[in-house]
Design a protein around this motif. Sequence first.
Motif, PDB file in Angstrom:
ATOM      1  N   ASP A   1       0.850  -1.191   0.000  1.00  0.00           N
ATOM      2  CA  ASP A   1       0.000   0.000   0.000  1.00  0.00           C
ATOM      3  C   ASP A   1       0.883   1.238   0.000  1.00  0.00           C
ATOM      4  N   ARG A   2       0.950   1.915  -1.138  1.00  0.00           N
ATOM      5  CA  ARG A   2       1.758   3.130  -1.274  1.00  0.00           C
ATOM      6  C   ARG A   2       0.885   4.352  -1.516  1.00  0.00           C
ATOM      7  N   GLY A   3      -0.352   4.294  -1.059  1.00  0.00           N
ATOM      8  CA  GLY A   3      -1.258   5.407  -1.290  1.00  0.00           C
ATOM      9  C   GLY A   3      -1.904   5.313  -2.656  1.00  0.00           C
ATOM     10  N   VAL A   4      -2.411   6.426  -3.139  1.00  0.00           N
ATOM     11  CA  VAL A   4      -3.136   6.464  -4.411  1.00  0.00           C
ATOM     12  C   VAL A   4      -2.446   7.445  -5.354  1.00  0.00           C
ATOM     13  N   SER A   5      -2.216   7.029  -6.578  1.00  0.00           N
ATOM     14  CA  SER A   5      -1.698   7.931  -7.603  1.00  0.00           C
ATOM     15  C   SER A   5      -2.835   8.315  -8.543  1.00  0.00           C
ATOM     16  N   ALA A   6      -2.775   9.508  -9.100  1.00  0.00           N
ATOM     17  CA  ALA A   6      -3.844  10.011  -9.964  1.00  0.00           C
ATOM     18  C   ALA A   6      -3.282  10.430 -11.309  1.00  0.00           C
ATOM     19  N   GLN A   7      -4.062  10.178 -12.347  1.00  0.00           N
ATOM     20  CA  GLN A   7      -3.705  10.605 -13.695  1.00  0.00           C
ATOM     21  C   GLN A   7      -4.908  11.327 -14.279  1.00  0.00           C
ATOM     22  N   VAL A   8      -4.689  12.494 -14.859  1.00  0.00           N
ATOM     23  CA  VAL A   8      -5.775  13.317 -15.385  1.00  0.00           C
ATOM     24  C   VAL A   8      -5.510  13.613 -16.849  1.00  0.00           C
ATOM     25  N   SER A   9      -6.549  13.478 -17.673  1.00  0.00           N
ATOM     26  CA  SER A   9      -6.423  13.812 -19.092  1.00  0.00           C
ATOM     27  C   SER A   9      -7.766  14.297 -19.603  1.00  0.00           C
ATOM     28  N   ALA A  10      -7.762  14.870 -20.810  1.00  0.00           N
ATOM     29  CA  ALA A  10      -8.989  15.377 -21.423  1.00  0.00           C
ATOM     30  C   ALA A  10      -9.063  14.913 -22.872  1.00  0.00           C
ATOM     31  N   TYR A  11     -10.286  14.774 -23.360  1.00  0.00           N
ATOM     32  CA  TYR A  11     -10.504  14.285 -24.720  1.00  0.00           C
ATOM     33  C   TYR A  11     -11.652  15.088 -25.314  1.00  0.00           C
ATOM     34  N   CYS A  12     -11.409  15.746 -26.445  1.00  0.00           N
ATOM     35  CA  CYS A  12     -12.439  16.572 -27.088  1.00  0.00           C
ATOM     36  C   CYS A  12     -12.520  16.224 -28.576  1.00  0.00           C
TER      37      CYS A  12
ATOM     38  N   LEU B   1      -7.590   6.812 -10.723  1.00  0.00           N
ATOM     39  CA  LEU B   1      -7.022   6.676  -9.388  1.00  0.00           C
ATOM     40  C   LEU B   1      -6.551   5.234  -9.213  1.00  0.00           C
ATOM     41  N   THR B   2      -5.288   5.056  -8.896  1.00  0.00           N
ATOM     42  CA  THR B   2      -4.693   3.730  -8.806  1.00  0.00           C
ATOM     43  C   THR B   2      -4.111   3.501  -7.416  1.00  0.00           C
ATOM     44  N   GLY B   3      -4.409   2.343  -6.829  1.00  0.00           N
ATOM     45  CA  GLY B   3      -3.877   2.002  -5.518  1.00  0.00           C
ATOM     46  C   GLY B   3      -4.494   0.702  -5.037  1.00  0.00           C
ATOM     47  N   THR B   4      -4.085   0.246  -3.879  1.00  0.00           N
ATOM     48  CA  THR B   4      -4.674  -0.970  -3.324  1.00  0.00           C
ATOM     49  C   THR B   4      -6.123  -0.706  -2.934  1.00  0.00           C
ATOM     50  N   ALA B   5      -6.872  -1.804  -2.687  1.00  0.00           N
ATOM     51  CA  ALA B   5      -8.275  -1.662  -2.314  1.00  0.00           C
ATOM     52  C   ALA B   5      -8.426  -0.832  -1.042  1.00  0.00           C
ATOM     53  N   ASP B   6      -7.529  -1.041  -0.083  1.00  0.00           N
ATOM     54  CA  ASP B   6      -7.582  -0.274   1.159  1.00  0.00           C
ATOM     55  C   ASP B   6      -7.321   1.207   0.911  1.00  0.00           C
ATOM     56  N   ALA B   7      -6.369   1.490   0.034  1.00  0.00           N
ATOM     57  CA  ALA B   7      -6.039   2.880  -0.273  1.00  0.00           C
ATOM     58  C   ALA B   7      -7.210   3.576  -0.953  1.00  0.00           C
TER      59      ALA B   7
END
Length: 311
Positions: free
Chosen positions: A45-56, A75-81
Amino acid sequence: MQEHGTTSQDRHQYSPDIEGSVIADTIAEANPCRIITLCPTVGEDRGVSAQVSAYCPIHKRSQDNAIVCCEYITLTGTADALERIGGIVEELLISELPKFIWWKASLDLEYGLLKRLSQLSSSCIIDSCTFIDPELDLFRVSQFMQAQLPVVDLNWARLAPWQELAAESFDPPERRNDIFEVDQVTIDYEKGNCTQAIMYLSWLASRLNWMPVSFVREGGDYDIIRVQFNTSEKREVNVELAAIPTADWGDILGDLVSLKLMSTNPHANCCTILCSETMGCMRLEAKGGAQACHVNQVTPILEQKTELLLS
């Protein structure tokens, strides 16, 4: 929580699986939206990483070349995170837009994040063609509904042509009343997932007021399941569900192949065979009596693909 910005050129990286990428892009092309993807991982468990993008995408077919934009948040991480950041997910929702959850795992009311998000959403969308244990997972769906949580199954929509054609078979006045004489049912489906077969049988039983008596899995090459019902007149109804091995599995695991409705009453005009246009009716016709049956083929519907049903 770590954030990484991306451009529309690498938008497909927002999802860890190819199917999710294609489906999200199909939704985005028709609906302005914000798609939030939760990707559970295994390991530390290393917390949650986030990736943001847009599509038009530009819709050139429209007169004004309209642009429909969609934001992707992964949002990527373990189930607990992911469970810990449930409040953050709620804050990311756009209040002015309807909210839908597409849940690609088993419905488990003990999973707090699922329950919390379901209470915030307009509906929880599932696809039972992916169920690993159909009987158990269908039972969990019923528990979900009993808890007054809205749920929609994409696989149920795929049964519509089979339901409609069965009903139409008994529209003629000379056959209409004989539907209640049906007491022998055979349903064939593509081996691998019996969910469609069970749901179709449940629909048929509910329309004809059959009460379930027994459910027995015999197994064998066709993984035979035998189900017994009683009619409101206490007549016995016997059903066989058979898993048919096929060389081409198609896009949807467990699609219906064919079904046969018959009666032990020789004077009843209710024998009906429906079969997939791609698979044919050979197995059920080979069992005899097909010359006296109403036979029809169900035309495949392209709109049954997951991405089109979701969009």
